[in-house]
Design a protein around this motif. Structure first.
Motif, short mmCIF file in Angstrom:
data_model
loop_
_atom_site.label_atom_id
_atom_site.label_comp_id
_atom_site.label_asym_id
_atom_site.label_seq_id
_atom_site.Cartn_x
_atom_site.Cartn_y
_atom_site.Cartn_z
N SER A 1 3.30 5.03 9.57
CA SER A 1 3.71 3.89 10.39
C SER A 1 2.64 3.47 11.38
CB SER A 1 5.01 4.23 11.13
OG SER A 1 6.07 4.47 10.22
N VAL A 2 2.00 4.45 12.03
CA VAL A 2 0.95 4.09 12.99
C VAL A 2 -0.28 3.53 12.29
CG1 VAL A 2 1.74 5.73 14.73
CG2 VAL A 2 -0.02 6.43 13.11
N LEU A 3 -0.57 4.05 11.09
CA LEU A 3 -1.71 3.54 10.34
C LEU A 3 -1.48 2.10 9.90
CD1 LEU A 3 -2.56 6.68 8.17
CD2 LEU A 3 -3.90 5.78 10.08
N CYS A 4 -0.26 1.80 9.46
CA CYS A 4 0.06 0.43 9.05
C CYS A 4 0.02 -0.52 10.23
CB CYS A 4 1.44 0.38 8.39
SG CYS A 4 1.52 1.17 6.77
N GLU A 5 0.55 -0.09 11.36
CA GLU A 5 0.56 -0.93 12.55
C GLU A 5 -0.85 -1.28 13.00
OE1 GLU A 5 2.05 -3.21 15.64
OE2 GLU A 5 3.12 -2.32 13.93
N SER B 1 0.84 -1.20 0.00
CA SER B 1 0.00 0.00 0.00
C SER B 1 0.88 1.24 0.00
CB SER B 1 -0.90 0.02 1.24
OG SER B 1 -0.12 0.16 2.42
N ASP B 2 0.28 2.38 -0.36
CA ASP B 2 1.02 3.64 -0.34
C ASP B 2 1.52 3.94 1.07
OD1 ASP B 2 0.49 3.91 -3.01
OD2 ASP B 2 -1.10 5.40 -2.76
N ALA B 3 0.67 3.68 2.07
CA ALA B 3 1.05 3.96 3.45
C ALA B 3 2.23 3.11 3.89
CB ALA B 3 -0.15 3.72 4.38
N LYS B 4 2.26 1.86 3.48
CA LYS B 4 3.37 0.97 3.85
C LYS B 4 4.67 1.47 3.24
CE LYS B 4 5.08 -2.72 5.81
NZ LYS B 4 5.15 -2.80 7.29
N ALA B 5 4.61 1.90 1.99
CA ALA B 5 5.80 2.43 1.33
C ALA B 5 6.30 3.68 2.06
CB ALA B 5 5.50 2.74 -0.13
N VAL B 6 5.38 4.57 2.40
CA VAL B 6 5.75 5.80 3.09
C VAL B 6 6.32 5.50 4.47
CG1 VAL B 6 4.87 7.95 4.10
CG2 VAL B 6 4.13 7.23 1.82
N SER B 7 5.82 4.45 5.13
CA SER B 7 6.31 4.12 6.48
C SER B 7 7.79 3.77 6.46
CB SER B 7 5.49 2.97 7.08
OG SER B 7 5.79 1.74 6.46
N TYR B 8 8.25 3.12 5.41
CA TYR B 8 9.68 2.82 5.30
C TYR B 8 10.49 4.11 5.14
CZ TYR B 8 8.70 -2.18 4.63
OH TYR B 8 8.31 -3.48 4.80
N LEU C 1 23.74 21.08 8.99
CA LEU C 1 22.90 20.80 10.15
C LEU C 1 21.48 21.21 9.79
CD1 LEU C 1 22.98 19.88 13.19
CD2 LEU C 1 22.96 22.33 13.75
N ARG C 2 20.58 20.22 9.73
CA ARG C 2 19.20 20.48 9.31
C ARG C 2 18.22 19.80 10.26
NH1 ARG C 2 21.67 19.19 4.15
NH2 ARG C 2 21.85 21.06 2.85
N PRO C 3 16.98 20.34 10.34
CA PRO C 3 15.95 19.67 11.15
C PRO C 3 15.77 18.23 10.68
CG PRO C 3 15.22 21.86 10.54
CD PRO C 3 16.48 21.60 9.76
N LEU C 4 15.55 17.33 11.63
CA LEU C 4 15.47 15.91 11.32
C LEU C 4 14.05 15.44 11.03
CD1 LEU C 4 16.62 13.08 11.07
CD2 LEU C 4 16.69 12.94 13.57
N TYR C 5 13.14 15.60 11.98
CA TYR C 5 11.80 15.04 11.81
C TYR C 5 10.78 16.07 11.34
CZ TYR C 5 13.70 10.97 14.17
OH TYR C 5 14.46 9.87 14.48
N LEU D 1 9.36 5.14 20.24
CA LEU D 1 8.20 5.98 19.94
C LEU D 1 8.51 6.95 18.81
CD1 LEU D 1 6.91 6.85 23.54
CD2 LEU D 1 5.88 5.26 21.91
N ILE D 2 9.66 7.60 18.88
CA ILE D 2 10.04 8.55 17.84
C ILE D 2 10.11 7.87 16.48
CG2 ILE D 2 11.89 10.04 16.99
CD1 ILE D 2 12.58 10.60 19.95
N ARG D 3 10.72 6.70 16.44
CA ARG D 3 10.96 6.01 15.16
C ARG D 3 9.70 5.39 14.57
NH1 ARG D 3 15.09 5.04 12.10
NH2 ARG D 3 15.18 3.20 10.79
N GLU D 4 8.75 5.00 15.42
CA GLU D 4 7.63 4.20 14.94
C GLU D 4 6.28 4.91 14.90
OE1 GLU D 4 7.60 0.64 17.28
OE2 GLU D 4 9.55 -0.06 16.51
N LEU D 5 6.23 6.21 15.29
CA LEU D 5 4.93 6.83 15.41
C LEU D 5 4.65 7.96 14.42
CD1 LEU D 5 4.16 6.87 19.24
CD2 LEU D 5 3.64 5.16 17.51
#
Length: 329
Positions: free
Chosen positions: A303-307, A69-76, A193-197, A295-299
């Motif tokens: 990612s939360v929608l796929c989970e 799914s599109d969401a699964k691809a984006v989660s990676y 040096l750039r913002p990460l998330y 939490l930071i990496r998986e939320l």
């Protein structure tokens, strides 16, 4: 097998993780931008076979995003396992069981190896990437010039083809209004040096900008030295925060919101989890940093929608995220 970000790591009060990316191309094969569909398919098959038939074959799973799914691809992409552009294209990549190493096949370059290690461990991340890189170099003809080094699709990556990055949590430096000055300083040293998330929170990515005329070791040593200085600066400023009632109040308020909220959008989550992480390092909260990193990496949204198997209901992301946090903290 556990995920790489659950391992014990050094300097993780300030450094979330280290990442190394290597770009490689096959000699005599057109760059991806000039590939026909048939050549791309043949190249992907050839690259996959190279790894599958090697001593690392059992460590990797091939993931074809065309069937996801599109969401699964984006989660990676949210987890930086692949690039956002690659997620949109729904390409094919290889992923190790612990998610420490991924190999995008025919992204901008024919081979894009990405390796992670927790905390300040650039050498460890490089060793993981280099081990996979050797499989391709020893078994395929890689585009290389004695004067220029590895030949890449973008001239900016010519040379080592390596980008080494360190993810930093800099709430004290940000609170002192020193991020722009720090970015300017590291820029003069060939780093960015750039913002990460997101623009929220205090998470930043420090990366090298130069790959030509410099060895892999020199690039790693350079970023390690700069990171060590940033760590000292951040820790010194955090010591001042310990005596601030205003900061103590803010951190407890953020932590309370995380534990009680019924809906949290992503930007608000990043802002709050940044405060919570600082609170843990200052000894205010009992949660360990590994729980915070997870939490930071998986939320992120996809990612939360796929989970939750709710890919078709993006409006539920804020509710699902808040529910997960209440159960984890």
């Amino acid at each position: 097998m556990g995920k790489w970000y659950k391992d014990e790591c050094a300097d993780n009060d300030v450094v979330l993780f280290s990442k190394v990316r290597l770009a490689r191309n096959l000699s005599g094969t057109p760059f991806k931008s000039r590939m026909s569909r048939e050549i791309k398919k043949s190249t992907v098959k050839k690259l996959y076979a190279c790894v599958k038939n090697s001593e690392l074959g059992r460590e990797f799973e091939m993931i074809d995003l065309s069937g996801e799914s599109d969401a699964k691809a984006v989660s990676y992409a949210e987890k930086q396992i692949i690039s956002p552009e690659f997620a949109k294209e729904k390409g094919v990549f290889l992923l190790s069981a612990d998610e420490a190493v991924s190999v995008m096949l025919c992204e901008e370059d024919h081979i894009r190896i990405t390796a992670f290690a927790g905390g300040l461990a650039t050498e460890k991340a490089y060793e993981r990437a280099d081990k996979t890189d050797d499989i391709f170099i020893n078994n395929m003809k890689i585009a290389f010039d004695e004067r220029l080094g590895f030949l890449t699709a973008s001239p900016i990556n010519i040379g080592t083809g390596m980008k080494v990055s360190v993810a930093l949590h800099l709430p004290a430096i940000k609170a002192n209004g020193a991020v722009a000055r720090l970015a300017s300083m590291v820029g003069k040293l060939g780093l960015s040096l750039r913002p990460l998330y997101s623009e929220s929170g205090a998470f930043y990515m420090l990366s090298n900008q130069i790959s030509l005329g410099i060895s892999e070791k020199s690039a790693i040593d350079n970023i390690n030295a700069v990171t060590a200085q940033i760590i000292r600066q951040e820790r010194n400023l955090r010591e001042v925060m310990k005596n601030s009632e205003a900061w103590e109040d803010r951190l407890y308020r953020s932590y309370g919101t995380l534990k009680m909220a019924r809906r949290l959008d992503y930007d608000e989550f990043i802002e709050l989890i940044s405060d919570a992480r600082l609170g843990v390092t200052l000894g205010l909260f009992d949660d360990d940093l590994f729980a915070i990193e997870q939490l930071i990496r998986e939320l992120a949204d996809a990612s939360v929608l796929c989970e939750a198997k709710s890919e078709d209901s993006p409006e539920l992301a804020s509710k699902i995220r808040a529910n997960i946090i209440r159960n984890k903290l």
